[in-house]
Write an enzyme that holds these catalytic residues in place. Structure first.
Site, PDB file in Angstrom:
ATOM      1  N   TYR A  64       3.005   9.882   0.071  1.00 11.35           N
ATOM      2  CA  TYR A  64       3.962   9.342   1.046  1.00 11.35           C
ATOM      3  C   TYR A  64       5.423   9.617   0.692  1.00 11.35           C
ATOM      4  O   TYR A  64       6.290   9.520   1.555  1.00 11.35           O
ATOM      5  CB  TYR A  64       3.802   7.826   1.222  1.00 11.35           C
ATOM      6  CG  TYR A  64       2.460   7.367   1.747  1.00 11.35           C
ATOM      7  CD1 TYR A  64       1.594   8.252   2.389  1.00 11.35           C
ATOM      8  CD2 TYR A  64       2.051   6.044   1.617  1.00 11.35           C
ATOM      9  CE1 TYR A  64       0.362   7.824   2.859  1.00 11.35           C
ATOM     10  CE2 TYR A  64       0.825   5.608   2.090  1.00 11.35           C
ATOM     11  CZ  TYR A  64      -0.011   6.508   2.701  1.00 11.35           C
ATOM     12  OH  TYR A  64      -1.233   6.083   3.168  1.00 11.35           O
ATOM     13  N   LYS A 120      -2.697   6.164  -4.392  1.00 12.39           N
ATOM     14  CA  LYS A 120      -3.838   7.035  -4.065  1.00 12.39           C
ATOM     15  C   LYS A 120      -3.635   8.451  -4.613  1.00 12.39           C
ATOM     16  O   LYS A 120      -2.489   8.888  -4.737  1.00 12.39           O
ATOM     17  CB  LYS A 120      -3.995   7.147  -2.531  1.00 12.39           C
ATOM     18  CG  LYS A 120      -3.860   5.834  -1.797  1.00 12.39           C
ATOM     19  CD  LYS A 120      -4.105   5.947  -0.305  1.00 12.39           C
ATOM     20  CE  LYS A 120      -3.767   4.653   0.409  1.00 12.39           C
ATOM     21  NZ  LYS A 120      -2.402   4.532   0.895  1.00 12.39           N
ATOM     22  N   HIS A 131      -7.758   9.371  -1.763  1.00 14.16           N
ATOM     23  CA  HIS A 131      -7.139   9.298  -0.437  1.00 14.16           C
ATOM     24  C   HIS A 131      -8.044   9.867   0.669  1.00 14.16           C
ATOM     25  O   HIS A 131      -8.132   9.296   1.752  1.00 14.16           O
ATOM     26  CB  HIS A 131      -5.797  10.048  -0.483  1.00 14.16           C
ATOM     27  CG  HIS A 131      -4.767   9.553   0.473  1.00 14.16           C
ATOM     28  ND1 HIS A 131      -3.426   9.499   0.181  1.00 14.16           N
ATOM     29  CD2 HIS A 131      -4.873   9.089   1.734  1.00 14.16           C
ATOM     30  CE1 HIS A 131      -2.766   9.034   1.216  1.00 14.16           C
ATOM     31  NE2 HIS A 131      -3.620   8.777   2.178  1.00 14.16           N
ATOM     32  N   ASP A 177       0.853  -1.194   0.000  1.00 12.72           N
ATOM     33  CA  ASP A 177       0.000   0.000   0.000  1.00 12.72           C
ATOM     34  C   ASP A 177       0.887   1.241   0.000  1.00 12.72           C
ATOM     35  O   ASP A 177       1.650   1.463   0.935  1.00 12.72           O
ATOM     36  CB  ASP A 177      -0.872   0.011   1.267  1.00 12.72           C
ATOM     37  CG  ASP A 177      -1.776   1.231   1.313  1.00 12.72           C
ATOM     38  OD1 ASP A 177      -2.841   1.186   0.678  1.00 12.72           O
ATOM     39  OD2 ASP A 177      -1.399   2.247   1.948  1.00 12.72           O
TER      40      ASP A 177
HETATM   41  N1  LIG Z   1      -5.537   6.037   3.811  1.00  9.53           N
HETATM   42  C1  LIG Z   1      -5.002   6.758   4.758  1.00  9.53           C
HETATM   43  O1  LIG Z   1      -5.367   7.928   4.982  1.00  9.53           O
HETATM   44  C2  LIG Z   1      -3.935   6.151   5.647  1.00  9.53           C
HETATM   45  C3  LIG Z   1      -3.612   6.779   6.871  1.00  9.53           C
HETATM   46  C4  LIG Z   1      -2.627   6.177   7.669  1.00  9.53           C
HETATM   47  C5  LIG Z   1      -2.009   5.018   7.233  1.00  9.53           C
HETATM   48  N2  LIG Z   1      -2.325   4.440   6.025  1.00  9.53           N
HETATM   49  C6  LIG Z   1      -1.664   3.199   5.530  1.00  9.53           C
HETATM   50  O2  LIG Z   1      -1.677   2.244   6.575  1.00  9.53           O
HETATM   51  C7  LIG Z   1      -0.348   1.857   6.902  1.00  9.53           C
HETATM   52  C8  LIG Z   1      -0.234   1.465   8.356  1.00  9.53           C
HETATM   53  O3  LIG Z   1      -0.765   2.440   9.246  1.00  9.53           O
HETATM   54  P1  LIG Z   1       0.167   3.325  10.156  1.00  9.53           P
HETATM   55  O4  LIG Z   1       1.296   3.790   9.359  1.00  9.53           O
HETATM   56  O5  LIG Z   1      -0.690   4.348  10.801  1.00  9.53           O
HETATM   57  O6  LIG Z   1       0.734   2.392  11.273  1.00  9.53           O
HETATM   58  P2  LIG Z   1       0.466   1.009  12.072  1.00  9.53           P
HETATM   59  O7  LIG Z   1       0.691  -0.133  11.168  1.00  9.53           O
HETATM   60  O8  LIG Z   1      -0.780   1.087  12.884  1.00  9.53           O
HETATM   61  O9  LIG Z   1       1.667   1.130  13.113  1.00  9.53           O
HETATM   62  C9  LIG Z   1       2.979   1.317  12.714  1.00  9.53           C
HETATM   63  C10 LIG Z   1       3.834   1.589  13.941  1.00  9.53           C
HETATM   64  O10 LIG Z   1       3.816   0.438  14.772  1.00  9.53           O
HETATM   65  C11 LIG Z   1       5.120   0.168  15.205  1.00  9.53           C
HETATM   66  N3  LIG Z   1       5.228  -1.276  15.480  1.00  9.53           N
HETATM   67  C12 LIG Z   1       4.878  -2.297  14.658  1.00  9.53           C
HETATM   68  N4  LIG Z   1       5.095  -3.466  15.283  1.00  9.53           N
HETATM   69  C13 LIG Z   1       5.597  -3.178  16.508  1.00  9.53           C
HETATM   70  C14 LIG Z   1       5.991  -3.964  17.616  1.00  9.53           C
HETATM   71  N5  LIG Z   1       5.920  -5.297  17.583  1.00  9.53           N
HETATM   72  N6  LIG Z   1       6.424  -3.325  18.730  1.00  9.53           N
HETATM   73  C15 LIG Z   1       6.498  -1.973  18.787  1.00  9.53           C
HETATM   74  N7  LIG Z   1       6.136  -1.167  17.754  1.00  9.53           N
HETATM   75  C16 LIG Z   1       5.679  -1.774  16.637  1.00  9.53           C
HETATM   76  C17 LIG Z   1       6.010   0.606  14.066  1.00  9.53           C
HETATM   77  O11 LIG Z   1       7.283   0.904  14.575  1.00  9.53           O
HETATM   78  P3  LIG Z   1       8.601   0.262  13.890  1.00  9.53           P
HETATM   79  O12 LIG Z   1       8.755   0.970  12.591  1.00  9.53           O
HETATM   80  O13 LIG Z   1       9.653   0.594  14.901  1.00  9.53           O
HETATM   81  O14 LIG Z   1       8.355  -1.215  13.753  1.00  9.53           O
HETATM   82  C18 LIG Z   1       5.283   1.856  13.576  1.00  9.53           C
HETATM   83  O15 LIG Z   1       5.703   2.991  14.321  1.00  9.53           O
HETATM   84  C19 LIG Z   1       0.488   3.066   6.451  1.00  9.53           C
HETATM   85  O16 LIG Z   1       1.847   2.771   6.296  1.00  9.53           O
HETATM   86  C20 LIG Z   1      -0.214   3.433   5.149  1.00  9.53           C
HETATM   87  O17 LIG Z   1       0.207   2.574   4.095  1.00  9.53           O
HETATM   88  C21 LIG Z   1      -3.296   4.996   5.240  1.00  9.53           C
END
Ligand SMILES: NC(=O)c1ccc[n+]([C@@H]2O[C@H](COP(=O)([O-])OP(=O)(O)OC[C@H]3O[C@@H](n4cnc5c(N)ncnc54)[C@H](OP(=O)(O)O)[C@@H]3O)[C@@H](O)[C@H]2O)c1
Length: 330
Positions: free
Chosen positions: A57, A86, A117, A52
């Site tokens: 980004y 997106k 988005h 994704d």
């Molecule tokens: N459509 C939209 O508007 C939108 C908005 C937000 C996100 N997204 C998409 O969704 C994806 C994921 O969402 P997100 O970026 O908000 O994050 P997420 O997947 O909810 O969380 C990521 C965070 O979790 C930490 N993490 C993962 N495993 C861990 C563990 N075992 N212990 C401690 N920390 C851990 C990671 O740190 P480390 O890097 O240190 O592992 C990172 O800081 C994004 O990358 C993007 O592609 C889309």
């Protein structure tokens, strides 16, 4: 022994008959965006088949470099992998140009899924710049009324046109559509979005009305910030830890299972390559355990993404959104 299978073996069928992997890798950068190249390579080698990304980004270049090497090394073929990108609100006026730029940066002829988005319109120039336009008072500059405007519907209609008249994407969908926005969109369009990508995790189980309405309309839910984003607060909850220990899996795999077992796609990210390799197991949580996870959101609801344009998007519990209803107290 509690049963555990592989999340990377699970595929869902979209409303247009195409398949999408249930587990994907998110590519919002943590620090240096070039790290995304190794994250994508590690994930694909660990079995992930969904990546994704987004024009916004700044990581499409590194996704593209990773894919090029994976294709050259014979790890996967283009048709084995599902790529999502997106169009950002400041490029709302020309989604095809945004997609052309994304394809060029990714080094691909097509993506599998092109998403709107956010359902808002910001004042970007002909190249969507700047992504966060501000007026002289430092407020976000909109090209449409953020509460009552309908330009967001025109954006989706342009996505329909791209799908019908080009080979640049296999499917189209939406992101960050609340129930309110979705109900305004659906009567106006011809092609139902294949997914709605939204923040969802056990602490947002009060969004079940949106989930049910989407599912009734054959729109699959794709969950972002499944771990609660930076710092991964969901993984620290005692129930999540207890279940991880019961099934002998990581806390990440418990949250992934919460979505995948209920038919939702999840796209976590990590800058830690060892973590990426250790989030592909799928513990077969019981109905009762899924319900216990839901109860986290009924008792202690929390939204982690409250971006500053939430004037009129209408999600429950969105701080600063005029249309947002508070969470129900249970
Ligand atoms: N459509 C939209 O508007 C939108 C908005 C937000 C996100 N997204 C998409 O969704 C994806 C994921 O969402 P997100 O970026 O908000 O994050 P997420 O997947 O909810 O969380 C990521 C965070 O979790 C930490 N993490 C993962 N495993 C861990 C563990 N075992 N212990 C401690 N920390 C851990 C990671 O740190 P480390 O890097 O240190 O592992 C990172 O800081 C994004 O990358 C993007 O592609 C889309």
């Amino acid at each position: 022994m509690p049963e555990v299978t592989k999340a990377t073996d699970v595929y869902f069928t979209l409303n247009n008959g195409k398949k999408i992997p249930a587990l994907g890798l998110g590519t919002v950068p943590s620090g240096d965006p070039s790290g995304v190249k190794d994250q994508v390579k590690t994930a694909v080698k660990a079995g992930f088949r969904l990546i994704d990304t987004a024009w916004y980004y700044g990581t499409e270049k590194y996704v593209g470099e990773a894919l090029k090497e994976l294709f050259e090394e014979g790890v996967v073929k283009r048709e084995d992998i599902f790529i999502t990108t997106k169009v950002w609100p400041s490029f709302y006026h020309n989604p095809e140009k945004s997609l052309n730029q994304s394809l060029e940066t990714l080094g691909l002829d097509y993506v599998d899924l092109f998403l709107q988005h956010w359902p808002i319109a910001l004042s970007g120039d002909e190249n969507g710049k700047p992504p966060g336009p501000k007026d002289e008072n430092g407020n976000l500059k909109y090209d449409d009324d953020p509460v009552n405007g309908t330009k967001f519907i025109e954006v989706y209609k342009n996505l329909e046109k791209i799908l019908e008249t080009t080979n640049k994407t296999k499917s189209i969908g939406i992101s960050n559509y609340s129930l309110d926005r979705l109900k305004k969109l659906l009567p106006e369009i011809k092609i139902t979005p294949v997914v709605n990508q939204i923040e969802f995790h056990p602490q947002l189980s009060q969004q079940k009305d949106l989930i049910e309405f989407s599912e009734k309309n054959n729109i699959r839910i794709e969950c972002y910030s499944g771990y609660g984003g930076t710092g991964a607060p969901l993984l620290k909850l005692p129930l999540v830890k207890d279940l991880a220990s019961k099934y002998n899996v990581t806390e990440n795999e418990i949250i992934n299972a919460y979505d995948i077992l209920e038919g939702r796609i999840i796209i976590p990210r990590s800058s830690n390559l060892e973590r990426i390799k250790n989030i592909t197991k799928l513990p077969q949580l019981t109905k009762d355990e899924l319900k216990q996870l839901d109860q986290l959101g009924e008792k202690d609801p929390k939204r982690y993404v409250n971006d500053p344009w939430g004037y009129g998007i209408g999600f429950k519990g969105w701080e600063g959104d005029k249309l947002s209803e508070p969470f129900e107290k249970k």
